[in-house]
Design an enzyme around this catalytic site. Structure first.
Site, PDB file in Angstrom:
ATOM      1  N   TRP A  66       1.966   8.727   9.544  1.00  0.00           N
ATOM      2  CA  TRP A  66       2.402   8.119  10.810  1.00  0.00           C
ATOM      3  C   TRP A  66       1.768   8.821  12.009  1.00  0.00           C
ATOM      4  O   TRP A  66       1.249   8.173  12.913  1.00  0.00           O
ATOM      5  CB  TRP A  66       3.937   8.120  10.886  1.00  0.00           C
ATOM      6  CG  TRP A  66       4.559   7.326  12.007  1.00  0.00           C
ATOM      7  CD1 TRP A  66       5.679   7.690  12.702  1.00  0.00           C
ATOM      8  CD2 TRP A  66       4.161   6.059  12.550  1.00  0.00           C
ATOM      9  NE1 TRP A  66       5.995   6.735  13.645  1.00  0.00           N
ATOM     10  CE2 TRP A  66       5.075   5.718  13.571  1.00  0.00           C
ATOM     11  CE3 TRP A  66       3.108   5.175  12.277  1.00  0.00           C
ATOM     12  CZ2 TRP A  66       4.979   4.546  14.328  1.00  0.00           C
ATOM     13  CZ3 TRP A  66       3.007   4.003  13.030  1.00  0.00           C
ATOM     14  CH2 TRP A  66       3.935   3.696  14.031  1.00  0.00           C
ATOM     15  N   HIS A  75      -3.006  19.889  13.073  1.00  0.00           N
ATOM     16  CA  HIS A  75      -2.400  19.591  11.777  1.00  0.00           C
ATOM     17  C   HIS A  75      -2.319  20.890  10.990  1.00  0.00           C
ATOM     18  O   HIS A  75      -3.261  21.682  10.984  1.00  0.00           O
ATOM     19  CB  HIS A  75      -3.273  18.560  11.037  1.00  0.00           C
ATOM     20  CG  HIS A  75      -2.664  18.035   9.770  1.00  0.00           C
ATOM     21  ND1 HIS A  75      -1.552  17.234   9.759  1.00  0.00           N
ATOM     22  CD2 HIS A  75      -3.043  18.186   8.468  1.00  0.00           C
ATOM     23  CE1 HIS A  75      -1.258  16.913   8.491  1.00  0.00           C
ATOM     24  NE2 HIS A  75      -2.140  17.486   7.699  1.00  0.00           N
ATOM     25  N   LYS A 126      19.158   5.154   8.379  1.00  0.00           N
ATOM     26  CA  LYS A 126      18.663   4.017   7.586  1.00  0.00           C
ATOM     27  C   LYS A 126      17.921   4.475   6.341  1.00  0.00           C
ATOM     28  O   LYS A 126      17.879   3.763   5.339  1.00  0.00           O
ATOM     29  CB  LYS A 126      17.793   3.081   8.442  1.00  0.00           C
ATOM     30  CG  LYS A 126      16.552   3.725   9.035  1.00  0.00           C
ATOM     31  CD  LYS A 126      15.275   3.443   8.295  1.00  0.00           C
ATOM     32  CE  LYS A 126      14.237   4.477   8.671  1.00  0.00           C
ATOM     33  NZ  LYS A 126      12.911   4.216   8.208  1.00  0.00           N
ATOM     34  N   ASP A 186      14.733  -1.595  11.668  1.00  0.00           N
ATOM     35  CA  ASP A 186      14.137  -0.548  10.842  1.00  0.00           C
ATOM     36  C   ASP A 186      14.767  -0.542   9.444  1.00  0.00           C
ATOM     37  O   ASP A 186      14.093  -0.320   8.436  1.00  0.00           O
ATOM     38  CB  ASP A 186      14.345   0.808  11.532  1.00  0.00           C
ATOM     39  CG  ASP A 186      13.341   1.855  11.066  1.00  0.00           C
ATOM     40  OD1 ASP A 186      12.513   1.548  10.188  1.00  0.00           O
ATOM     41  OD2 ASP A 186      13.402   2.990  11.581  1.00  0.00           O
ATOM     42  N   GLU A 190      12.376  11.259   3.881  1.00  0.00           N
ATOM     43  CA  GLU A 190      13.317  11.903   4.806  1.00  0.00           C
ATOM     44  C   GLU A 190      14.782  11.737   4.391  1.00  0.00           C
ATOM     45  O   GLU A 190      15.620  12.588   4.664  1.00  0.00           O
ATOM     46  CB  GLU A 190      13.147  11.339   6.225  1.00  0.00           C
ATOM     47  CG  GLU A 190      11.830  11.701   6.901  1.00  0.00           C
ATOM     48  CD  GLU A 190      11.839  13.080   7.534  1.00  0.00           C
ATOM     49  OE1 GLU A 190      12.640  13.939   7.098  1.00  0.00           O
ATOM     50  OE2 GLU A 190      11.046  13.297   8.454  1.00  0.00           O
TER      51      GLU A 190
END
Length: 331
Positions: free
Chosen positions: A18, A37, A194, A247, A284
């Site tokens: 992402w 990164h 979610k 979402d 997650e």
């Protein structure tokens, strides 16, 4: 206002699927983008080959600078956080002082395990960042699709309308449309919880249940998310929007979703340890599930689906038995 006047210096911290996709999207809008990164090998690949380790459809523009050290980030106007939620505190704690005055755009979805803090709260606490300068960008947005330029919508959650509007202008394009919501609590909570419901949706896929089951799960799931959200100060209508039900639908139905995949494997009878060991990317919902368990008990909010996910992940509850319990709860 013309796009030209709004070109920004942007630092993207964390170029997973992402973060990397958003970095390239911003570069294509003409912004000056620098990417930091943590994984050096992956950084090298992105910098030298201009390809992404996980996403075949993502090719990086030559205008993007990749840096190994955060000290090489030259006073960006915007800092985009593309790291997983459990890495946000570490990264915020190690930021150089020159990033103090930037606006922070958080992409991470999660609730921290011990503190039960949302991501914007961690950014404010660790970076000493003023709350009005923290925006969370959330919504139904699988990186795989955004990288291909498929039409996608997001919500910028922010307490400050001017800053939200600036972020909206910076990120919007003909393939990415940004809406604004002043309820950052609701935006962050919806995006985080979610993933727990998506684990449940995956379990149903793994067991072999059908569309009826999944529709029930999504609909009763948003009820649980809304209850918890209101208990911590979110607004009910946020959960009916893109960062809530939007979402949730995308994550529960999508073959791209890592959380749904983990649930599916659990539904097939595999152990959590075994599944996580072979995954390169982060699901997650696994960590968020324990935060939600503690938070819902603290706020005395009934969340039977989230409880069932927690027990299936951490207490060895058989997924079929979990569903049976949900179906036969007191009417």
């Amino acid at each position: 206002v013309s796009k030209r006047n709004q070109l920004k210096k942007i630092a993207v911290l964390g170029a997973g699927s992402w973060g990397g996709t958003i970095a390239e999207h911003l570069a294509q809008q003409g912004h000056n983008v620098t990417v930091w990164h943590r994984n050096e090998e992956e950084l090298k690949q992105m910098s030298e080959k201009r390809t992404h380790p996980f996403l075949d459809d993502l090719q990086f523009s030559h205008s993007i600078r990749f840096v190994e050290s955060m000290n090489d980030l030259k006073q960006p106007e915007l800092v985009v956080l593309g790291i997983p939620s459990h890495g946000v505190r570490d990264v915020m704690n190690s930021l150089p002082n020159l990033l103090q005055d930037s606006v922070y755009v958080n992409l991470a979805k999660g609730i921290e395990n011990d503190s039960l803090k949302r991501m914007s709260e961690i950014v404010m606490e660790c970076g000493g960042i003023d709350g009005k300068n923290v925006v969370t960008l959330s919504g139904p947005s699988h990186a795989e699709e955004v990288a291909k330029g498929l039409p996608t919508t997001l919500v910028a959650g922010s307490s400050d309308p001017e800053i939200a509007s600036m972020v909206q202008q910076v990120f919007s394009s003909n393939t990415l449309r940004i809406y604004i919501n002043s309820d950052i609590i609701g935006v962050e909570l919806g995006g985080s919880v979610k993933n727990v419901i998506a684990l449940a949706a995956g379990v149903c896929d793994g067991i072999g249940f059908g569309d009826n089951t999944k529709a029930a799960l999504i609909t009763r799931g948003i009820v649980e998310i809304t209850r918890l959200g209101i208990s911590i100060g979110g607004k009910a209508e946020t959960f009916a929007g893109l960062s809530g039900i939007g979402d949730l639908i995308a994550t529960c139905l999508s073959r791209h979703s890592r959380n749904r995949y983990v649930g599916e494997q659990i539904g097939r009878g595999r152990s959590l340890e075994e599944i996580l060991d072979e995954m390169t990317m982060v699901a997650e919902g696994v960590k968020t599930s324990s935060s939600v368990k503690v938070l819902s008990e603290k706020k005395s909010v009934e969340m039977p689906i989230c409880d069932a996910v927690y027990e299936s992940l951490y207490e060895g509850l058989d997924p079929k038995e979990a569903v049976n319990r949900l179906m036969t709860r007191e009417l």
